[in-house]
Design a protein around this motif. Structure first.
Motif, PDB file in Angstrom:
ATOM      1  N   ARG A  56       0.822  -1.215   0.000  1.00 28.55           N
ATOM      2  CA  ARG A  56       0.000   0.000   0.000  1.00 28.55           C
ATOM      3  C   ARG A  56       0.855   1.264   0.000  1.00 28.55           C
ATOM      4  O   ARG A  56       0.366   2.361   0.248  1.00 28.55           O
ATOM      5  N   SER A  59      -0.462   4.167  -1.965  1.00 24.85           N
ATOM      6  CA  SER A  59      -1.850   4.556  -1.685  1.00 24.85           C
ATOM      7  C   SER A  59      -1.970   6.058  -1.434  1.00 24.85           C
ATOM      8  O   SER A  59      -1.000   6.746  -1.117  1.00 24.85           O
ATOM      9  N   GLU A  60      -3.201   6.530  -1.564  1.00 26.47           N
ATOM     10  CA  GLU A  60      -3.482   7.931  -1.281  1.00 26.47           C
ATOM     11  C   GLU A  60      -3.094   8.290   0.149  1.00 26.47           C
ATOM     12  O   GLU A  60      -2.544   9.364   0.411  1.00 26.47           O
ATOM     13  N   GLN A  61      -3.349   7.370   1.098  1.00 24.86           N
ATOM     14  CA  GLN A  61      -3.011   7.624   2.504  1.00 24.86           C
ATOM     15  C   GLN A  61      -1.498   7.801   2.673  1.00 24.86           C
ATOM     16  O   GLN A  61      -1.050   8.701   3.393  1.00 24.86           O
ATOM     17  N   GLY A 109       2.576   1.814   4.337  1.00 22.52           N
ATOM     18  CA  GLY A 109       1.919   0.821   3.492  1.00 22.52           C
ATOM     19  C   GLY A 109       2.482  -0.577   3.604  1.00 22.52           C
ATOM     20  O   GLY A 109       2.261  -1.406   2.713  1.00 22.52           O
ATOM     21  N   VAL A 148      -3.657   2.293   6.924  1.00 21.79           N
ATOM     22  CA  VAL A 148      -2.441   1.633   6.420  1.00 21.79           C
ATOM     23  C   VAL A 148      -1.497   1.416   7.600  1.00 21.79           C
ATOM     24  O   VAL A 148      -1.515   2.171   8.564  1.00 21.79           O
TER      25      VAL A 148
END
Length: 183
Positions: A56, A59-61, A109, A148
Motif C-alpha cells: 500500500r 496509496s493515497e493515505q 503501506g 495503512v
C-alpha cells in the motif's frame, strides 16, 4: 611478557567480534526493519534503503502522510534532519538522521506485522496505537490503528521523541480506526 601477549590477543578477539557483529544486516528478518539495520555511524550521502513488501506504499493515505512529514525529528540532545534517500528509493519511505547518527526510517503501506495478534500489548502515543518490536540494537514501531500500517525503525538510543513527532503527524493525516489483527 605472557600477560602482554594475552592482552593483545584479547583485544584482537574483542575487535574481531565487534566487526563481525556490526555487519549492517538485520538479524530479525523483519521486513519493516531498515537494511542496513545499523549503518556505520560515519556513513554520509544518500541513505540506501532496501525495498520491503509494502503493497500500500503508493496509496493515497501514504502519499498524504509522506507529504506531511517534518523536516526534522526530536532525539535526545539533537534534532535529526530529514535524510535524502539513494536511488532507487522504495516508494512510501522517508528517513531522518545524519552521518553521525543511525537513521530513523519510516515505511508507509507495509504488511500487517506478524506479531499483531488479539493479545498484543500496544502503546498509545499522542493518540496513535503502536506495536513495538525490540532488536539487539534497534526498535521497530508499527502503527496499527490507521487505514495503512506504518513502520518506523530507529536506534534504541533515539528514545520516543521521533515516535511522538510522527504520532502527531499521523494523527493529523490518517483517520483512526479500530485495531483489527485480522486485516
Amino acid at each position: 611478557m605472557a600477560a602482554a601477549g594475552l592482552a593483545v590477543l584479547l583485544a584482537a578477539g574483542v575487535a574481531t567480534v565487534g566487526i563481525l557483529l556490526n555487519t549492517g544486516e538485520s538479524t530479525t528478518g523483519d521486513p519493516a526493519a531498515t537494511t542496513p539495520a545499523s549503518p556505520r555511524p560515519n556513513a554520509d550521502g544518500p541513505l540506501r534503503v532496501e525495498p520491503v513488501a509494502a503493497p500500500r506504499a503508493g496509496s493515497e493515505q501514504c502519499r498524504a502522510l509522506l507529504g506531511a512529514l517534518p523536516d526534522g525529528l526530536t532525539a535526545p540532545n539533537r534534532k535529526l534532519p530529514r535524510r535524502q534517500l539513494a536511488d532507487p528509493a522504495p516508494e512510501g519511505t522517508a528517513a531522518w538522521g545524519g552521518a553521525d547518527y543511525a537513521p530513523v526510517v519510516l515505511r508507509c503501506g507495509v504488511d500487517k506485522p506478524r506479531e499483531l495478534v488479539p493479545t498484543s500489548q500496544l502503546t498509545e502515543i499522542n493518540g496513535v496505537k503502536w506495536l513495538s518490536n525490540y532488536d539487539y540494537s534497534s526498535v521497530t514501531w508499527v502503527v496499527v490503528d490507521r487505514p495503512v500500517y506504518v513502520s518506523v525503525s530507529l536506534p534504541e538510543e533515539s528514545g520516543v521523541g521521533p515516535i511522538q513527532d510522527l504520532s502527531d503527524v499521523i494523527r493529523g493525516v490518517l483517520p483512526a480506526q479500530d485495531v483489527d489483527p485480522n486485516r
